[in-house]
Scaffold this motif. Structure first.
Motif, PDB file in Angstrom:
ATOM      1  N   LEU A 138       0.759  -1.225   0.142  1.00 24.64           N
ATOM      2  CA  LEU A 138      -0.111  -0.189   0.087  1.00 24.64           C
ATOM      3  C   LEU A 138       0.717   1.324  -0.163  1.00 24.64           C
ATOM      4  O   LEU A 138       1.898   1.176   0.753  1.00 24.64           O
ATOM      5  N   ASP A 139       0.377   2.328  -0.336  1.00 20.56           N
ATOM      6  CA  ASP A 139       1.116   3.527  -0.706  1.00 20.56           C
ATOM      7  C   ASP A 139       1.016   4.074   0.993  1.00 20.56           C
ATOM      8  O   ASP A 139       0.213   3.790   1.749  1.00 20.56           O
ATOM      9  N   PRO A 140       2.000   4.987   1.330  1.00 22.34           N
ATOM     10  CA  PRO A 140       2.127   5.432   2.648  1.00 22.34           C
ATOM     11  C   PRO A 140       0.919   6.369   3.048  1.00 22.34           C
ATOM     12  O   PRO A 140       0.657   5.758   4.338  1.00 22.34           O
ATOM     13  N   GLN A 141       0.122   6.733   2.375  1.00 23.78           N
ATOM     14  CA  GLN A 141      -1.309   7.440   2.770  1.00 23.78           C
ATOM     15  C   GLN A 141      -2.041   6.577   3.216  1.00 23.78           C
ATOM     16  O   GLN A 141      -2.973   6.474   4.425  1.00 23.78           O
ATOM     17  N   GLU A 142      -2.277   5.346   2.402  1.00 22.83           N
ATOM     18  CA  GLU A 142      -3.169   3.910   2.753  1.00 22.83           C
ATOM     19  C   GLU A 142      -2.693   3.547   4.005  1.00 22.83           C
ATOM     20  O   GLU A 142      -3.519   3.211   4.693  1.00 22.83           O
ATOM     21  N   GLU A 143      -1.397   3.115   4.411  1.00 21.38           N
ATOM     22  CA  GLU A 143      -0.857   2.861   5.420  1.00 21.38           C
ATOM     23  C   GLU A 143      -1.182   3.494   6.673  1.00 21.38           C
ATOM     24  O   GLU A 143      -1.665   3.113   7.727  1.00 21.38           O
ATOM     25  N   GLN A 144      -1.157   4.910   6.516  1.00 12.85           N
ATOM     26  CA  GLN A 144      -1.388   5.627   7.538  1.00 12.85           C
ATOM     27  C   GLN A 144      -2.958   5.503   7.965  1.00 12.85           C
ATOM     28  O   GLN A 144      -3.730   5.571   9.070  1.00 12.85           O
ATOM     29  N   PHE A 145      -3.661   5.577   6.904  1.00 12.31           N
ATOM     30  CA  PHE A 145      -5.353   5.298   7.008  1.00 12.31           C
ATOM     31  C   PHE A 145      -5.621   4.179   7.621  1.00 12.31           C
ATOM     32  O   PHE A 145      -6.602   4.090   8.401  1.00 12.31           O
ATOM     33  N   LYS A 146      -4.780   3.232   7.368  1.00  9.97           N
ATOM     34  CA  LYS A 146      -5.199   1.847   7.970  1.00  9.97           C
ATOM     35  C   LYS A 146      -5.151   1.634   9.406  1.00  9.97           C
ATOM     36  O   LYS A 146      -6.065   1.008  10.085  1.00  9.97           O
ATOM     37  N   ARG A 147      -4.341   2.703  10.114  1.00  7.31           N
ATOM     38  CA  ARG A 147      -4.254   2.923  11.630  1.00  7.31           C
ATOM     39  C   ARG A 147      -5.470   3.410  12.271  1.00  7.31           C
ATOM     40  O   ARG A 147      -5.830   3.349  13.247  1.00  7.31           O
ATOM     41  N   GLN A 148      -6.290   3.914  11.352  1.00  6.49           N
ATOM     42  CA  GLN A 148      -7.842   4.724  11.791  1.00  6.49           C
ATOM     43  C   GLN A 148      -8.901   3.654  12.116  1.00  6.49           C
ATOM     44  O   GLN A 148     -10.063   4.114  11.903  1.00  6.49           O
ATOM     45  N   LYS A 149      -8.673   2.472  12.037  1.00  2.60           N
ATOM     46  CA  LYS A 149      -9.612   1.270  11.948  1.00  2.60           C
ATOM     47  C   LYS A 149     -10.448   1.567  13.113  1.00  2.60           C
ATOM     48  O   LYS A 149     -11.858   1.268  13.054  1.00  2.60           O
TER      49      LYS A 149
END
Length: 371
Positions: A331-342
């Motif tokens: 995943l790109d960095p932005q998506e990886e960061q978004f993933k932590r907002q589960k």
């Protein structure tokens, strides 16, 4: 009595009809003492019974404080006593029914428009009662200028009749009595928007109305189900993020449709809804021009979310989370960061439950919601 109240008939015709009705009432009315009691009290109040019968009615009425069924039995006994001359030979004199229908026909033949009776929610009655009712309608009221409209969930009524009587197919049985089947058209999307706007304003629900409109149609809700879900959402404190109303709505709708969301894993919860969304959009001619990957749920969810183009939408978050949580590959960095907002998928920020489906189950069933 409804017919007599609705029809402005000549007194001679009206009185003759009353006599024929009394002769035939055992066949026309259900064999239920309390229903007969209710009808008899109506007739007595309208002054259509003789003094002797009225005295019997009054005596029975005074005794109803004891037991309702006993009152019904007393009424039956009193009626038989005072109407002996009219019903004594009823079972052998089949012409009484013929004369009853003739007089009923005379009563309504001069009406400018048909006399229409609407029987609502027949599918909610006991199967035995429903069948007896439509049999009486067909056999005793099947005359020109009288129309009965049965408003019912036909499939549900057929199923209950089939279950009660053990028929292999209830459909052919009902067709003996129904002359014309007319289906209500399915509510169009824009009409649902009126319901959503009305109830979200009434309950002060902070949500994206476009999301709820789409969810209502994807989950195939009728207006009653939709209102019930909005009423429950009004009792929840879910105004912290755009995704909360979507999560609550999807969970409650799944419960409404008996999908048992509490027994689903997180991925099953995602995939159940997104499968419905894909099937709904694939069958919608407006979206056939879109180049969605309908075979891959993950890609479809990502493509649909990007195409939804509504910044205030919680549905976009929902679809995006599904994609980034389960997509294979980097995943790109932005998506990886978004993933932590589960955690935004959870029912509340104070809920320590890591499984977001279970968190909604615990929150919604905390004990303050009433079905």
């Amino acid at each position: 009595m409804e017919i007599l109240n609705a029809v402005d008939a000549d007194a001679t015709v009206s009185n003759k009809f009353k006599d024929k009705f009394i002769s035939a009432y055992h066949a026309v009315l259900p064999n239920l003492p309390m229903l007969i009691w209710s009808l008899a009290m109506t007739l007595m109040g309208a002054g259509h019974f003789s003094k002797g019968v009225q005295e019997t009615m009054t005596a029975v009425k005074d005794a109803t404080g004891e037991v309702g069924e006993k009152a019904g039995a007393l009424l039956e006994e009193g009626l038989k006593e005072h109407l002996t001359d009219l019903v004594d030979n009823y079972n052998t004199n089949k012409n009484e029914l013929k004369y009853f229908k003739e007089e009923l026909g005379n009563l309504v033949k001069d009406l400018e428009t048909p006399l229409v009776f609407i029987v609502d929610e027949l599918d909610r009655c006991k199967p035995e009662f429903s069948i007896k009712l439509i049999e009486r309608i067909k056999h005793f009221f099947d005359i020109p200028n009288i129309i009965f409209v049965l408003s019912t969930n036909k499939a549900q009524l057929e199923e209950s009749i089939n279950s009660f009587y053990g028929f292999k197919s209830a459909n052919s049985y009902l067709e003996k009595f129904i002359d014309l089947n007319i289906k209500f058209p399915k509510k169009r999307n824009e009409n649902y928007l009126e319901v959503i706007e009305s109830y979200t304003n009434k309950f002060n629900i902070q949500c994206n109305k476009r999301d709820l409109l789409l969810l209502s149609n994807v989950l195939n809700l009728n207006s009653r189900e939709l209102i019930k879900i909005l009423q429950k959402i009004a009792l929840l404190n879910i105004g912290r993020h755009h995704i909360s109303p979507v999560m609550a709505f999807v969970y409650l709708a799944m419960e409404q449709k008996s999908k048992s969301p509490s027994k689903m894993s997180e991925r099953e919860f995602f995939e159940d809804f997104i499968t419905l969304l894909r099937d709904y959009e694939q069958s919608n001619t407006r979206f056939r021009q879109q180049q969605y990957n309908y075979d891959d749920l993950l890609l479809f969810a990502n493509q649909y979310g990007e195409n939804y183009s509504d910044y205030e939408s919680g549905l976009v978050y929902f679809l995006k989370f599904y994609y980034i949580l389960y997509a294979e590959g980097e995943l790109d960095p932005q998506e990886e960061q978004f993933k932590r907002q589960k955690y935004l998928l959870n029912a509340s920020l104070t809920n320590n439950e890591s499984n977001f489906v279970k968190s909604w189950h615990n929150y919604i069933n905390a004990g303050f919601l009433i079905d």
